[in-house]
Design a protein around this motif. Structure first.
Motif, mmCIF file in Angstrom:
data_model
loop_
_atom_site.group_PDB
_atom_site.id
_atom_site.type_symbol
_atom_site.label_atom_id
_atom_site.label_comp_id
_atom_site.label_asym_id
_atom_site.label_seq_id
_atom_site.Cartn_x
_atom_site.Cartn_y
_atom_site.Cartn_z
ATOM 1 N N VAL A 221 28.406 39.484 38.825
ATOM 2 C CA VAL A 221 28.352 38.179 38.166
ATOM 3 C C VAL A 221 27.395 37.274 38.932
ATOM 4 C CG1 VAL A 221 29.651 36.155 37.435
ATOM 5 C CG2 VAL A 221 30.710 38.418 37.339
ATOM 6 N N LYS A 222 26.379 36.782 38.211
ATOM 7 C CA LYS A 222 25.417 35.856 38.806
ATOM 8 C C LYS A 222 25.226 34.656 37.884
ATOM 9 C CE LYS A 222 22.774 38.962 41.805
ATOM 10 N NZ LYS A 222 21.422 39.498 42.137
ATOM 11 N N ALA A 223 24.109 33.979 38.062
ATOM 12 C CA ALA A 223 23.885 32.729 37.344
ATOM 13 C C ALA A 223 23.663 32.916 35.850
ATOM 14 C CB ALA A 223 22.688 31.994 37.951
ATOM 15 N N ASN A 224 23.473 34.167 35.388
ATOM 16 C CA ASN A 224 23.308 34.363 33.948
ATOM 17 C C ASN A 224 24.607 34.132 33.178
ATOM 18 O OD1 ASN A 224 24.359 36.684 35.164
ATOM 19 N ND2 ASN A 224 23.535 38.046 33.599
ATOM 20 N N HIS A 225 25.731 34.009 33.907
ATOM 21 C CA HIS A 225 27.013 33.608 33.318
ATOM 22 C C HIS A 225 27.556 32.452 34.162
ATOM 23 C CE1 HIS A 225 27.661 36.726 30.265
ATOM 24 N NE2 HIS A 225 27.057 37.538 31.102
ATOM 25 N N PRO A 226 26.996 31.252 34.009
ATOM 26 C CA PRO A 226 27.348 30.156 34.917
ATOM 27 C C PRO A 226 28.828 29.788 34.919
ATOM 28 C CG PRO A 226 26.103 29.353 32.995
ATOM 29 C CD PRO A 226 26.018 30.840 32.977
ATOM 30 N N GLY A 227 29.463 29.759 33.737
ATOM 31 C CA GLY A 227 30.879 29.410 33.695
ATOM 32 C C GLY A 227 31.740 30.435 34.406
ATOM 33 N N LEU A 228 31.502 31.707 34.109
ATOM 34 C CA LEU A 228 32.259 32.784 34.742
ATOM 35 C C LEU A 228 31.990 32.826 36.241
ATOM 36 C CD1 LEU A 228 34.072 35.279 34.357
ATOM 37 C CD2 LEU A 228 31.996 36.611 33.908
ATOM 38 N N SER A 229 30.721 32.684 36.609
ATOM 39 C CA SER A 229 30.362 32.702 38.024
ATOM 40 C C SER A 229 31.027 31.556 38.779
ATOM 41 C CB SER A 229 28.840 32.617 38.167
ATOM 42 O OG SER A 229 28.467 32.511 39.515
ATOM 43 N N ASP A 230 31.017 30.372 38.207
ATOM 44 C CA ASP A 230 31.610 29.211 38.876
ATOM 45 C C ASP A 230 33.111 29.398 39.053
ATOM 46 O OD1 ASP A 230 31.243 26.378 39.827
ATOM 47 O OD2 ASP A 230 32.707 26.027 38.219
ATOM 48 N N ARG A 231 33.785 29.943 38.043
ATOM 49 C CA ARG A 231 35.238 30.130 38.139
ATOM 50 C C ARG A 231 35.595 31.119 39.247
ATOM 51 N NH1 ARG A 231 39.466 32.289 33.461
ATOM 52 N NH2 ARG A 231 41.363 31.830 34.662
ATOM 53 N N ILE A 232 34.814 32.200 39.352
ATOM 54 C CA ILE A 232 35.119 33.212 40.360
ATOM 55 C C ILE A 232 34.788 32.707 41.763
ATOM 56 C CG2 ILE A 232 34.481 35.519 41.177
ATOM 57 C CD1 ILE A 232 34.096 36.320 38.272
ATOM 58 N N ARG A 233 33.669 32.019 41.909
ATOM 59 C CA ARG A 233 33.281 31.508 43.219
ATOM 60 C C ARG A 233 34.264 30.474 43.743
ATOM 61 N NH1 ARG A 233 27.876 32.359 44.837
ATOM 62 N NH2 ARG A 233 26.675 33.575 43.317
ATOM 63 N N ARG A 234 34.910 29.725 42.854
ATOM 64 C CA ARG A 234 35.806 28.649 43.291
ATOM 65 C C ARG A 234 37.218 29.145 43.620
ATOM 66 N NH1 ARG A 234 34.199 23.388 42.411
ATOM 67 N NH2 ARG A 234 32.163 23.141 41.377
ATOM 68 N N LEU A 235 37.462 30.419 43.484
ATOM 69 C CA LEU A 235 38.773 30.943 43.874
ATOM 70 C C LEU A 235 39.002 30.721 45.376
ATOM 71 C CD1 LEU A 235 38.868 34.352 41.958
ATOM 72 C CD2 LEU A 235 40.245 32.333 41.473
ATOM 73 N N PRO A 236 40.256 30.539 45.792
ATOM 74 C CA PRO A 236 40.540 30.331 47.231
ATOM 75 C C PRO A 236 40.439 31.655 48.010
ATOM 76 C CG PRO A 236 42.585 30.363 45.992
ATOM 77 C CD PRO A 236 41.485 30.439 44.975
ATOM 78 N N TRP A 237 39.239 32.165 48.128
ATOM 79 C CA TRP A 237 39.062 33.481 48.744
ATOM 80 C C TRP A 237 39.548 33.521 50.186
ATOM 81 C CZ3 TRP A 237 38.369 37.450 45.737
ATOM 82 C CH2 TRP A 237 37.713 37.312 44.518
ATOM 83 N N HIS A 238 39.464 32.396 50.885
ATOM 84 C CA HIS A 238 39.895 32.385 52.289
ATOM 85 C C HIS A 238 41.406 32.612 52.411
ATOM 86 C CE1 HIS A 238 40.483 28.280 50.825
ATOM 87 N NE2 HIS A 238 41.383 28.114 51.784
#
Length: 318
Positions: A221-238
């Protein structure tokens, strides 16, 4: 309209070369039955030798190390009588000229030849045991295809993670790989497979197609799916537990890879069940440079269907 073999033949021979068989004649003989239905472009009066025998002999010579039409014809001309019979030739003396062989190979239906060789390699590489089989879809430039007036011919290929090319398809001029994705995979049995691909192929239509064919996917998932990418990146991965850790040291560098997974009830992608984060630390001992890269992916595999080590191996294998 079928692609001419003049564009696909080098790639088809490359497929055969990667088999690396200790007994090239035996592998070529197994290929014979897959080539038997290949359309013969020659006139009835010009068929001195069976088409499948000629192409099988060319395949055997490539497996034996031949890398040019001259080398292929020399190998065929030097083949002993028993080998010629095994390959399907009549008992009379076998002669072949590079120009004659070139004319034949150029006139072959390149797509049909690709399908035959791909089916042969798929049958040869199919695992006997249980478990998912990983298939990578990726594009490549065909070596030797560039001329003074035309760019490289681009092929989209599907290969297992052991490197066996199962199918390939020429990408149309003034287009990209996306329209070739489904036609490429239509010739492969995708049941019980997991398909990996670059971010370009993270398309809703591709995800739906793979699930309908019985395949799972791991999609970047990269910037070609901005909504999906933003949702996954904002997960509390830490806060998410580490699923896999790998540390390798080779080629004057140290690489550390960490994989985390997060289950989802719903993601805006067909049948997506998990989001993945891969963090790579790479230290170059020569320059001292440290590089940190974060990659985000989604998969249709439900939690527990594959271990963290398996997911990491498929991602790295692609």
């Amino acid at each position: 309209m079928p692609a001419p073999a003049s564009s696909l033949m080098p790639a088809a021979l490359d497929q055969l070369a990667q088999v690396s068989a200790p007994a090239p004649l035996a592998d070529a003989v197994r290929l014979f039955s897959f080539l038997d239905l290949l359309p013969d472009p020659r006139g009835v009066r010009g068929r001195r030798y069976p088409l499948s025998a000629l192409v099988t002999a060319a395949a055997a010579s490539v497996l034996a190390g031949s890398r040019s039409l001259t080398a292929i014809t020399e190998w065929i001309g030097d083949a002993p009588t028993w080998a010629c019979r095994t390959l399907g030739f009549p008992v009379d003396p076998l002669t072949a000229h590079p120009h004659t062989l070139r004319r034949l190979l150029v006139r072959l239906d390149g797509d049909a030849l690709d399908r035959a060789i791909g089916a042969f390699l798929a049958a040869r590489a199919t695992p006997a045991g249980p478990g998912l089989r990983a298939i990578a879809v990726d594009g490549k430039a065909l070596r030797g295809s560039r001329t003074a007036t035309t760019p490289y011919i681009t092929l989209l290929a599907a290969m297992d993670h052991d490197g066996h090319v199962l199918a390939q398809r020429q990408v149309a001029d003034k287009s990209n790989e996306i329209p070739a994705f489904q036609p490429l995979l239509s010739t492969i049995d995708l049941t019980g497979t997991v398909v990996t691909a670059d971010a370009l192929h993270t398309q809703h239509a591709h995800g739906t197609y793979l699930r309908e064919r019985g395949a799972h996917y791991i999609a970047q998932v990269k910037a070609n799916h901005p909504g999906l990418s933003d949702r996954i990146r904002r997960l509390p991965w830490h806060e998410i537990t580490l699923d896999h850790y790998d540390r390798t040291r080779a080629h004057h560098r140290l690489e550390i890879r960490r994989l985390k997974t997060a289950a989802f009830a719903h993601l805006d992608y067909p049948d997506a069940r998990q989001a993945l984060q891969v963090v790579r630390w790479r230290t170059d001992f020569t320059t001292g440079k440290l590089t940190i890269e974060r990659v985000y992916l989604i998969t249709s595999l439900p939690p527990g269907a594959a271990t963290g080590a398996q997911l990491a191996a498929w991602i790295r294998g692609h």
